[in-house]
Design a protein around this motif. Structure first.
Motif, PDB file in Angstrom:
ATOM      1  N   HIS A 147      -8.452   3.540   6.932  1.00 49.10           N
ATOM      2  CA  HIS A 147      -7.321   3.442   6.000  1.00 49.10           C
ATOM      3  C   HIS A 147      -6.339   4.586   6.270  1.00 49.10           C
ATOM      4  O   HIS A 147      -5.134   4.419   6.154  1.00 49.10           O
ATOM      5  CB  HIS A 147      -7.865   3.499   4.570  1.00 49.10           C
ATOM      6  CG  HIS A 147      -6.826   3.301   3.525  1.00 49.10           C
ATOM      7  ND1 HIS A 147      -6.212   2.086   3.297  1.00 49.10           N
ATOM      8  CD2 HIS A 147      -6.261   4.179   2.642  1.00 49.10           C
ATOM      9  CE1 HIS A 147      -5.332   2.220   2.325  1.00 49.10           C
ATOM     10  NE2 HIS A 147      -5.336   3.476   1.911  1.00 49.10           N
ATOM     11  N   HIS A 187      -8.867   8.291   1.912  1.00 47.43           N
ATOM     12  CA  HIS A 187      -7.725   9.170   2.173  1.00 47.43           C
ATOM     13  C   HIS A 187      -8.113  10.534   2.709  1.00 47.43           C
ATOM     14  O   HIS A 187      -8.817  11.293   2.030  1.00 47.43           O
ATOM     15  CB  HIS A 187      -6.925   9.351   0.879  1.00 47.43           C
ATOM     16  CG  HIS A 187      -6.381   8.051   0.373  1.00 47.43           C
ATOM     17  ND1 HIS A 187      -6.669   7.544  -0.874  1.00 47.43           N
ATOM     18  CD2 HIS A 187      -5.581   7.136   0.984  1.00 47.43           C
ATOM     19  CE1 HIS A 187      -6.067   6.375  -1.010  1.00 47.43           C
ATOM     20  NE2 HIS A 187      -5.410   6.096   0.102  1.00 47.43           N
ATOM     21  N   THR A 245       0.799  -1.225   0.000  1.00 43.92           N
ATOM     22  CA  THR A 245       0.000   0.000   0.000  1.00 43.92           C
ATOM     23  C   THR A 245       0.836   1.281   0.000  1.00 43.92           C
ATOM     24  O   THR A 245       0.660   2.138  -0.840  1.00 43.92           O
ATOM     25  CB  THR A 245      -0.959  -0.014   1.197  1.00 43.92           C
ATOM     26  OG1 THR A 245      -1.676  -1.242   1.169  1.00 43.92           O
ATOM     27  CG2 THR A 245      -1.925   1.146   1.144  1.00 43.92           C
ATOM     28  N   HIS A 261       0.941   4.386  -3.209  1.00 45.62           N
ATOM     29  CA  HIS A 261       1.484   5.573  -2.528  1.00 45.62           C
ATOM     30  C   HIS A 261       3.006   5.620  -2.518  1.00 45.62           C
ATOM     31  O   HIS A 261       3.655   4.580  -2.473  1.00 45.62           O
ATOM     32  CB  HIS A 261       0.980   5.611  -1.103  1.00 45.62           C
ATOM     33  CG  HIS A 261      -0.508   5.569  -1.031  1.00 45.62           C
ATOM     34  ND1 HIS A 261      -1.295   6.634  -1.419  1.00 45.62           N
ATOM     35  CD2 HIS A 261      -1.359   4.591  -0.665  1.00 45.62           C
ATOM     36  CE1 HIS A 261      -2.557   6.304  -1.268  1.00 45.62           C
ATOM     37  NE2 HIS A 261      -2.627   5.068  -0.809  1.00 45.62           N
ATOM     38  N   HIS A 286      -1.902   4.252   6.554  1.00 46.90           N
ATOM     39  CA  HIS A 286      -1.285   5.572   6.367  1.00 46.90           C
ATOM     40  C   HIS A 286      -0.951   6.217   7.703  1.00 46.90           C
ATOM     41  O   HIS A 286      -1.707   7.066   8.189  1.00 46.90           O
ATOM     42  CB  HIS A 286      -2.226   6.504   5.598  1.00 46.90           C
ATOM     43  CG  HIS A 286      -2.393   6.120   4.173  1.00 46.90           C
ATOM     44  ND1 HIS A 286      -1.529   6.535   3.188  1.00 46.90           N
ATOM     45  CD2 HIS A 286      -3.314   5.351   3.552  1.00 46.90           C
ATOM     46  CE1 HIS A 286      -1.915   6.041   2.015  1.00 46.90           C
ATOM     47  NE2 HIS A 286      -3.000   5.312   2.218  1.00 46.90           N
TER      48      HIS A 286
END
Ligand SMILES: CC(=O)/C=C/C=C(C)/C=C/C1=C(C)CCCC1(C)C
Ligand SMILES: CC(/C=C/C=O)=C\C=C\C=O
Ligand SMILES: [Fe+2]
Length: 564
Positions: free
Chosen positions: A295, A362, A197, A553, A245
């Protein structure tokens, strides 16, 4: 690894046997063109002379795999598995790379969506592949390498799926024969460590690839892209999953650990040089049978915002052999949606508000809004918001992405969702579009900002937007949140990956720097693209000798980052 130094432009060991590998690569790929002079496309002037032969390596796939590697007919290269586990070479640059751009851009993402003739179902199932763009004095060495997770190694060795991926579940026999009869297919042991990811550079120089499973935290060497090994968390916080993240700065690593047993989230912090996460505080969920999917999450200078999305983890779906349209999740509109604001230093919840239902992967950024006397009156949090429509998750199935005919528009609408969270004790927060979504074609995801404005009032966000018709974001968009306008880059048939902002050293303006993206083209080729972040015009591009699969990413590792 305490520091990252660029030992040489291309490491010697990586170039062994280069000449023969290069000719076989050239013969196989056929499409790589070299010039020894670069001409600026706009001004028709020679801007740089380049080396005549890019140093390159290829490691051919084993015969068995080559014979059965099938990319579905006519599918875009963005959704086609990479043909080689590893490559490195210098790219010819068209245009000019700013001389200040010295460092490595890394981009993680799924690069291999099949094992022999077994094709994976979903974009997020693919085995992680790291791409690098290593900039030095106007030149560019690029490369890619598969990340050697246990899941990838087991699949390559046994020629079948051995761990549970995002949507794929191994046959019980496959997993048990691999890990032994003691581990249950329903235990954490069967979860993937396929870290496909993101990638982050920690304050201490270590570079870690991440996904949603904690065991999928894997360290790599940013120059050779070699897998160093697992990043082991030395604390005893447990749990199996975390946010893909984390917020990473030179001084800290912040993340959220969802608690599936007593629905809630632990907010944790790790210091550079340490593998130990320490608890800042805990948020208890206000609704639903399980925590909402996290996420990502945003921070301000003083607060950590914990989102509680009505798209929640689902224990039954976690154990199912066949995926549901929402995979491991379930939509619980009745449970409502919330944002919790936690003080970064005390771990106390400052406020917790109900907000309109939302769906986001996001968050973009957040900041504190102050009144004339400098008192914080609200927190503003922005995200790429899919109009509370969960179908986006299933739209990312490979069959759907690959089936696009180029004519009818099937990308669900998205917007910059701006939350306003009052800090006066009011129980409700607001959610509205930060600008007219038509500005960015009602597509909006895969965002970045200037890291200098993290947690602060900011003006610009970079993301992928849409030029309709399309079935996937197909533009790069620079969003001006002050003027509420967007500037869009588009190339017919191209699929660009997350635009990543890198600031010019010494810059004072928020958009003084470049934006890096990797483009997968409709003719099957691919290139690295550099835009001037201020004008959003192309300043350089460099073609890869092969087409690029879509990536997720990235991060920027400056040259001599944390060199002692
Ligand atoms: C690539 C991306 O954005 C998301 C990847 C998500 C993954 C790999 C999720 C994995 C999971 C499992 C394998 C089981 C447990 C739940 C969950 C974290 C969704
Ligand atoms: C690529 C993506 C959404 C695109 C839709 O518009 C989401 C990726 C999420 C994982 O990082
Ligand atoms: Fe993501």
């Amino acid at each position: 690894m305490a520091s990252i130094a660029f030992s040489s432009f291309v490491s010697q060991s990586d170039c062994t046997g280069m000449a023969s590998a290069w000719s076989s690569h050239k013969a196989k790929e056929g499409s790589f063109t070299r010039k020894n002079v670069i001409v600026c496309r706009r001004h028709d002037q020679v801007v740089r002379r380049v080396a005549t032969r890019p140093p390159a390596i290829t490691i051919p796939l084993p015969e068995k795999e080559r014979a059965t590697t099938k990319s579905p007919e006519r599918s875009h290269v963005a959704w086609t598995s990479i043909r080689h586990p590893r490559w490195e070479g210098e790219l010819t640059v068209e245009g000019e790379i700013p001389l200040w751009l010295n460092g490595i851009y890394l981009r993680n993402g799924p690069g291999l969506w099949h094992i022999d003739d077994y094709n994976f179902r979903h974009l997020f199932d693919g085995y992680a592949m790291m791409v690098k763009l290593q900039f030095e004095n106007g030149r560019l060495v690029a490369g890619h390498r598969q990340i050697e997770s246990e899941a990838y190694k087991a699949a390559m060795k046994n020629r079948r799926l051995c761990y549970r991926e995002f949507s794929e579940v191994p046959k019980p026999g496959n997993f048990l024969s691999y890990v032994g009869e003691l581990a249950s297919l329903f235990s954490g042991a069967s979860l993937t460590d396929n870290s496909n990811t993101g990638v982050v550079g920690l304050g201490d120089g270590r570079v870690v690839c991440l996904t949603e499973t904690q065991k999928g935290s894997i360290m790599i060497n940013p120059v050779t892209l070699e897998t160093i090994g697992k990043f082991e968390y030395s604390d005893s916080l447990g749990g199996l999953i975390h946010s893909a993240h984390p917020i990473v700065t030179d001084s800290e690593f912040l993340t959220l650990l969802p608690d599936l047993i007593n629905p809630g989230y632990l907010v944790v912090r790790m210091e550079p040089g340490s593998n130990e996460r320490k608890v800042i505080g805990r948020v208890n969920c206000r609704g639903g049978p399980a925590p909402g999917w996290v996420h990502s999450f945003p921070v301000t200078e003083n607060y950590i915002i914990v989102p509680e999305m009505p798209l929640r983890y689902c224990a039954q779906n976690l154990l199912r052999a066949e995926p549901t349209p929402l995979y491991k999740f379930q939509w619980h509109p009745e449970s409502k949606a919330y944002l919790h604001v936690m003080c970064k230093t005390s771990g106390k919840i400052v406020t917790s508000v109900e907000v309109p239902l939302f769906v986001t992967f996001h968050f973009i950024n957040a900041y504190e809004e102050r009144d004339e006397d400098g008192r914080v009156v609200a927190v503003i949090a922005d995200c790429c918001e899919h109009n509370a429509d969960t179908t986006i998750l299933d739209k990312l199935r490979l069959q759907n992405l690959r089936s696009y005919s180029g004519s009818h528009d099937v990308l669900p609408d998205a917007r910059v969702g701006r939350f306003t969270i009052p800090l006066d004790g009011s129980p409700y927060g607001k959610l509205e579009a930060a600008l007219d979504p038509d500005e960015h074609g009602r597509g909006m995801d895969m965002c970045s900002i200037n890291p200098a404005v993290l947690g602060k009032k900011y003006r610009y966000a970079y993301a992928c937007g849409a030029r309709r018709p399309c079935n996937f974001p197909n533009t790069l968009t620079k969003i001006d949140l002050e003027k509420k306008i967007a500037n869009n880059w588009h190339e017919e048939g191209a699929i660009p990956s997350e635009p990543y902002f890198v600031a010019r050293p010494g810059a004072t303006k928020e958009d003084d720097g470049v934006v890096i993206s990797m483009i997968s083209q409709k003719n099957g080729e691919g290139y690295a693209l550099l835009l001037d972040a201020s004008t959003f015009e192309e300043i350089a591009r460099a073609k890869f000798p092969y087409g690029l699969p879509y990536g997720l990413h990235g991060c920027w590792v400056p040259k001599n980052h944390n060199k002692p």
